[in-house]
Enzyme design. Structure first.
Site, mmCIF file in Angstrom:
data_model
loop_
_atom_site.group_PDB
_atom_site.id
_atom_site.type_symbol
_atom_site.label_atom_id
_atom_site.label_comp_id
_atom_site.label_asym_id
_atom_site.label_seq_id
_atom_site.Cartn_x
_atom_site.Cartn_y
_atom_site.Cartn_z
ATOM 1 N N ASP A 18 0.873 -1.180 0.000
ATOM 2 C CA ASP A 18 0.000 0.000 0.000
ATOM 3 C C ASP A 18 0.902 1.220 0.000
ATOM 4 O O ASP A 18 2.129 1.104 -0.122
ATOM 5 C CB ASP A 18 -0.960 -0.005 1.205
ATOM 6 N N HIS B 278 -12.888 -1.444 -7.636
ATOM 7 C CA HIS B 278 -14.136 -0.658 -7.662
ATOM 8 C C HIS B 278 -13.868 0.823 -7.373
ATOM 9 O O HIS B 278 -14.716 1.659 -7.605
ATOM 10 C CB HIS B 278 -15.182 -1.246 -6.698
HETATM 11 C C1 LIG Z 1 -10.734 0.363 -0.598
HETATM 12 S S1 LIG Z 1 -9.206 0.151 0.142
HETATM 13 C C2 LIG Z 1 -9.029 -1.601 0.168
HETATM 14 C C3 LIG Z 1 -8.111 -2.076 1.229
HETATM 15 C C4 LIG Z 1 -7.978 -3.587 1.349
HETATM 16 N N1 LIG Z 1 -7.651 -4.211 0.113
HETATM 17 C C5 LIG Z 1 -9.215 -4.195 1.939
HETATM 18 O O1 LIG Z 1 -9.783 -5.077 1.346
HETATM 19 O O2 LIG Z 1 -9.622 -3.811 3.020
HETATM 20 C C6 LIG Z 1 -8.183 0.676 -1.154
HETATM 21 C C7 LIG Z 1 -6.739 0.667 -0.782
HETATM 22 O O3 LIG Z 1 -5.989 1.011 -1.935
HETATM 23 C C8 LIG Z 1 -4.890 1.774 -1.501
HETATM 24 N N2 LIG Z 1 -4.372 2.538 -2.621
HETATM 25 C C9 LIG Z 1 -4.969 3.551 -3.272
HETATM 26 N N3 LIG Z 1 -4.186 4.012 -4.245
HETATM 27 C C10 LIG Z 1 -3.076 3.266 -4.214
HETATM 28 C C11 LIG Z 1 -1.899 3.230 -5.004
HETATM 29 N N4 LIG Z 1 -1.746 4.075 -6.020
HETATM 30 N N5 LIG Z 1 -0.974 2.307 -4.723
HETATM 31 C C12 LIG Z 1 -1.143 1.434 -3.709
HETATM 32 N N6 LIG Z 1 -2.237 1.414 -2.930
HETATM 33 C C13 LIG Z 1 -3.194 2.320 -3.181
HETATM 34 C C14 LIG Z 1 -5.473 2.635 -0.417
HETATM 35 O O4 LIG Z 1 -4.486 3.175 0.403
HETATM 36 C C15 LIG Z 1 -6.388 1.667 0.290
HETATM 37 O O5 LIG Z 1 -5.752 1.040 1.344
#
Ligand SMILES: C[S@@+](CC[C@H](N)C(=O)[O-])C[C@H]1O[C@@H](n2cnc3c(N)ncnc32)[C@H](O)[C@@H]1O
Length: 975
Positions: free
Chosen positions: A459, A509
């Site tokens: 992340d 999503h």
């Molecule tokens: C909706 S959350 C899902 C978290 C986890 N997969 C879960 O199921 O609980 C989306 C995640 O994507 C991460 N994220 C967003 N943009 C990102 C990027 N460019 N690179 C890596 N992670 C990213 C956010 O920090 C967040 O933790």
């Protein structure tokens, strides 16, 4: 015919009640033997904290249970033989037969009655009842009144917002089960009693409160869920101290969720038509940029291009020039201008009367509007200490996310993939894994099984840091031995090349197709032929029968065909699956992103070289896990735009878009276009990068405090506060960013795994989520760049990346909409008329064989997975099962399969993505974005074109340059 349908629906409801009754009756025996932990479908381990699963001692009361005063309605006939008690939820763990939870008693999560509602058969029965009741209501209610419901239903969330914001729930809880009259409520919260009475009555009419006597209201099973658990005095104090967000601290997040939905989301939704239809900009209407979502029109951020998260973070600097902000013409809203802060001067009677403080837009000065009687309009603090005037909503958002865990069946990920098929020591990469809640579940579940799985949670830096803290607090023995955090931007090349599984849970999503495809391409590039991709997301169910067997797009996908519910219920169970559509449109109106149907996910995955081969869904949930394997990456379309055709047509449309390698006719064809496109892509990614906290409805990620919320969506490439982008400095100035944090080492694959507790004891992070210390400037730096990863090889063996087609390396944005619709046959959808014809035919047949009786076959609903409830065993159930409106069970097996049963007329559709049967394949969103913005550029913006140079580098290269500090300004969130 219609009466027959109503009878069928009635029978479905009857059999479902039978099923529920049987489960509750059979729990009596178990209950008398031993305590039952909260039931988790499919045998998955519960993730409830120990203190929630603990069985109270007999007679023990919970905080919300009440032993006497809640009046109860007469028991339903089917329940007459059970001991009916709405007043002793906790004591139902004792030897008497538990009843289904009463609507009239407060919600009691510790009661057996409540626990049994998540029994698979009960869930299943509930779905049928909700679907049938919704269908029945729509059938019998006067159409105009149904239209009124559909078009005036907005009052319901408005009333919910007032209920939550003015703390009526806490006031009623303190009043006790006898309830409180509106005057007394008004004396506390200051809402006019006359107005309040009508608002609360509307809620009571919708079964959300109860009016126990004229103007006296009390909580019930639904409204009590909104209880923050704080005392009203405490809440008043928070408001007096201008810290209303404290209401949500240390709560289950439901009050925050109600506030979020009924405030920002409802207002945004109201601007859907302005955005998707009335806007004069095609870019806005058909594009997918988060800075042009309906939210931006509702909250008047469209001129600055600030998306929801940027707005939450207090960013409002302009990034569009006036000529680009064509949508100025659209009437925008002022949804964000009222600070939810109250003051409490004394009124003439000496009573504490809170008064709304109205802040003029952007100035923090008092409104000069009518100030009558005791109304004092006072300025509220312009900003909080961090300079963010939206701190309340920011914090509320973070907390709201933790209120939605129930939308995914706990532990479903364990059944979403055959984890036991993996070789010992395999590496699982949780991409965008948040603080690692899902991985924690997996790691703990398999630790004792000797699978030797290794997990890497990737992340953004600040999220990894929080994740490590969470793991140190919850399961330190697993951190670094079984699981490791790794900073990684999923738009850049994937550093782990030997992964057995890439897990993407509720990540796709968050992103429109173009962005989601980029994420998938990066994983595809790093995949070996053995690598699997596991996507966890909602799967939007179609409202019509699905011709799975006839659609090559879905051919060979294990689990794609689902069992149909009994006719005449809608194939997707109608109202019973409304939640996933609420979710879909929430993603749309807030971020221009979306949930996807299975077809859409399959098409998206294929566009990036992944073939979905298996889907598993959990009973009672629209959340699903999709397993994909690497396949050839399809050629990426070359896209160009005929800029000349747009000259002199500011705001005109449509713009000619040429795709699939067509060479434009003009001489210096695409230099300006390329440059503009790069700039636009970068702006979009930059803005979208701060969307990292896109709602995790149903997610286990629990990041709730303001710092945590900031960390989730504030730590990407962030703009420097106060640095506005202009034509000459399109990226907000070139303030250098600090050096990147050093990359965390990958797993040591030789580390031995220590003994772990049983998966059943996995405590979620709920309630004990560490509140990180204020984020220091060092903490939030920036994302790891592509260059960083290249220069810092990870420990462990990284196999060389498999070759990819050249075209793929160009990272051309894709849309599954146009190119692939040529490859895949059009989707055939069945007209609802066909259903009716089928039912009519069956009814005729049924009437001929059993005149006067019409009832559906009692076919258990099975939404995939392995939970097949037994047929009703009661006599009544058998009786109902013996007559059928639908085809006889023995002609189609025990269930109506979606696959291969479709008859009747079809409507051919060439549009895959939006499900609309109309229209030709649309050009990709990027095509349109580019074309429109180039128009603007040609006509009025020349300086911006030169700001980035003319080179033909890719979007991700530009991202890397930003990360190297060449463009991006860096802002450090204040603690
Ligand atoms: C909706 S959350 C899902 C978290 C986890 N997969 C879960 O199921 O609980 C989306 C995640 O994507 C991460 N994220 C967003 N943009 C990102 C990027 N460019 N690179 C890596 N992670 C990213 C956010 O920090 C967040 O933790």
């Amino acid at each position: 015919m219609t009466i027959a349908i109503l009878r069928s629906l009635q029978a479905i409801i009857g059999s479902a009640i039978d099923d529920i009754e049987r489960v509750y009756a059979s729990s009596e025996h178990e209950n008398s033997q031993e305590p039952i932990s909260r039931h988790t479908p499919e045998g998955a381990p519960s993730t409830q904290p120990d203190n929630e699963t603990a069985i109270p001692e007999a007679g023990q009361k919970t905080s919300q249970s009440n032993s006497q005063a809640y009046a109860s309605p007469p028991p339903s006939p089917s329940m007459a033989k059970t001991s009916y008690s709405v007043s002793e939820p906790s004591s139902s763990w004792s030897s008497c037969t538990p009843d289904f939870p009463s609507l009239d008693a407060p919600y009691d999560p510790t009661s057996l009655s409540e626990a049994l509602t998540s029994h698979p058969e009960v869930l299943n029965a509930i779905s049928r009842i909700v679907a049938a009741a919704g269908h029945m209501t729509a059938t019998v209610q006067t159409p105009f009144l149904t239209l009124c419901d559909a078009t005036m239903g907005y009052h319901l969330p408005s009333c919910m917002r007032l209920l939550e914001a003015s703390h009526v729930v806490e006031i009623l809880r303190e009043a006790g089960p006898a309830g409180l009259d509106v005057r007394s409520i008004s004396e506390k919260n200051g809402v006019s009693p006359r107005k309040l009475a009508h608002i609360l009555r509307l809620l009571a009419t919708h079964h959300i409160l109860r009016e126990v006597s004229p103007d006296v209201f009390t909580l019930n099973r639904i409204s009590s869920l909104v209880d923050s658990g704080k005392s009203f005095a405490e809440l008043k104090r928070y408001q007096a101290e201008a810290k209303p967000e404290m209401k949500y601290r240390d709560t289950n997040g439901i009050a925050a969720f109600v506030g979020l939905c009924s405030d920002e989301i409802q207002k945004s939704s109201a601007y859907m038509t302005e955005t998707y239809y009335l806007s004069s900009s095609r870019y806005t209407r058909q594009g997918s940029e988060p800075g042009r979502a309906p939210f931006c029109f509702a909250f008047d951020t469209v001129k600055t291009g600030t998306g929801f998260f940027g707005w939450l973070e207090g960013q409002a600097e302009p990034c569009f020039t006036k000529d680009e902000a064509e949508d100025e013409r659209v009437e925008t809203g002022r949804g964000g201008t009222f600070a939810p802060t109250l003051r409490e001067p004394k009124n003439s009677k000496g009573l504490q009367t809170p008064e709304r403080v109205i802040r003029s837009r952007g100035t923090g000065t008092p409104s000069s509007t009518t100030s009558t009687d005791s109304e004092a309009v006072s300025p509220v603090r312009k900003n909080d200490d961090s300079g963010n005037s939206n701190r309340f909503r920011l914090e509320r958002f973070g907390k709201a996310m933790s209120g939605t865990d129930g939308w995914e069946t706990p532990g479903a990920v364990l059944n979403g993939f055959d984890w036991h098929s993996l070789a010992h020591g395999s590496t699982v990469v949780d991409v965008g894994g948040g603080i690692g809640s899902t991985t924690m579940l997996l790691a703990t579940a398999f630790a004792s099984e000797g699978l030797g799985l290794k997990f890497i949670i990737q992340d953004r830096p600040v999220v990894c840091e929080m994740g490590e803290k969470a793991w140190k607090a919850k399961c330190p023995e697993l951190l670094n031995s079984t699981a490791t955090f790794q900073v990684h931007d999923f738009f850049s090349p994937q550093p782990v090349r030997n992964a057995a599984v890439f897990l993407l849970r509720v990540v796709l999503h968050d992103w429109p197709d173009d962005f989601a495809c980029k994420v998938l391409l990066q994983l595809r590039e790093a995949a070996s032929s053995e690598t699997k991709l596991l996507i966890g997301d909602f799967i939007l169910p179609l409202a019509c029968p699905d011709n799975v067997g006839e659609d090559s797009c879905l051919e060979g996908i294990d689990g794609a065909a689902t069992t149909m519910p009994p006719a005449p219920l809608l194939p997707n169970l109608g109202k019973a699956s409304a939640n996933v559509f609420w979710m879909d449109l929430t993603m749309r109106v807030m971020f221009n992103s979306q949930e996807r149907t299975l077809r859409e996910s399959v098409t998206l995955a294929l566009s990036a070289g992944w073939k979905i081969i298996r889907v598993s869904r959990t009973s009672g949930s629209s959340f699903g896990y999709m397993v994909a394997i690497p396949v050839a990456v399809p050629p990426q379309p070359e896209k160009t735009i005929d800029i000349r055709s747009t000259e002199g047509r500011m705001g005109a449309e449509p713009i000619e878009i040429k795709t699939q390698g067509e060479v434009p006719e003009y001489d210096t064809p695409t230099a300006a276009y390329k440059e503009k496109k790069r700039r636009d892509d970068m702006e979009i990614i930059e803005r979208a990068s701060s969307r990292c906290g896109t709602p995790t409805f149903g997610s286990n990620t629990r990041l709730s405090s303001m710092q945590e919320a900031l960390a989730r969506f504030g730590g990407g490439i962030v703009k420097s506060k106060g640095t506005s982008r202009s034509k000459s400095t399109p990226f907000g100035g070139a303030r250098p960013v600090p050096p990147p944090p050093s990359l965390k080492p990958a797993l040591s694959l030789t580390t031995t795994v220590r003994k772990r507790p049983s998966p059943l004891s996995v405590p979620p992070l709920h309630g004990t989520s560490p509140v990180p210390s204020p984020i220091s400037p060092k903490t939030i730096t920036r994302r790891m760049s592509l260059a960083n990863f290249r220069s810092q090889p990870l420990s462990g063996s990284l196999a060389p990346p498999p070759p990819l087609p050249n075209a793929m390396r160009q990272y051309q944005p894709l849309s599954p909409m146009s190119p692939r619709s040529a490859v895949h046959p059009p989707i055939l959808r069945r007209a609802s008329h066909a259903q009716l014809s089928q039912i009519a035919a069956a009814h005729t047949h049924s009437q001929q064989s059993s005149p006067g009786i019409a009832s559906p076959s009692l076919i258990p609903v099975r939404a995939g997975g392995s939970t097949e409830p037994a047929l009703p065993s009661s006599t009544a159930g058998q009786l109902r099962a013996s007559v059928s409106l639908g085809p006889p069970a023995d002609s189609q097996g025990s269930s109506r399969k979606r696959s291969g049963t479709v008859v009747g007329p079809y409507i051919a559709s060439s549009r895959v993505n939006d499900g609309s049967p109309l229209g030709a394949p649309a050009p990709s969103a990027f095509d349109r974005l580019d074309s429109e913005r180039v128009t603007h550029s040609r006509q009025s913006s020349t300086t911006s074109r030169s700001s980035l140079g003319e080179g033909g580098i890719s979007v991700l290269d530009v991202a890397a340059r930003i990360e190297r500090g060449e463009f991006a300004a860096h802002r450090t969130p204040s603690p």
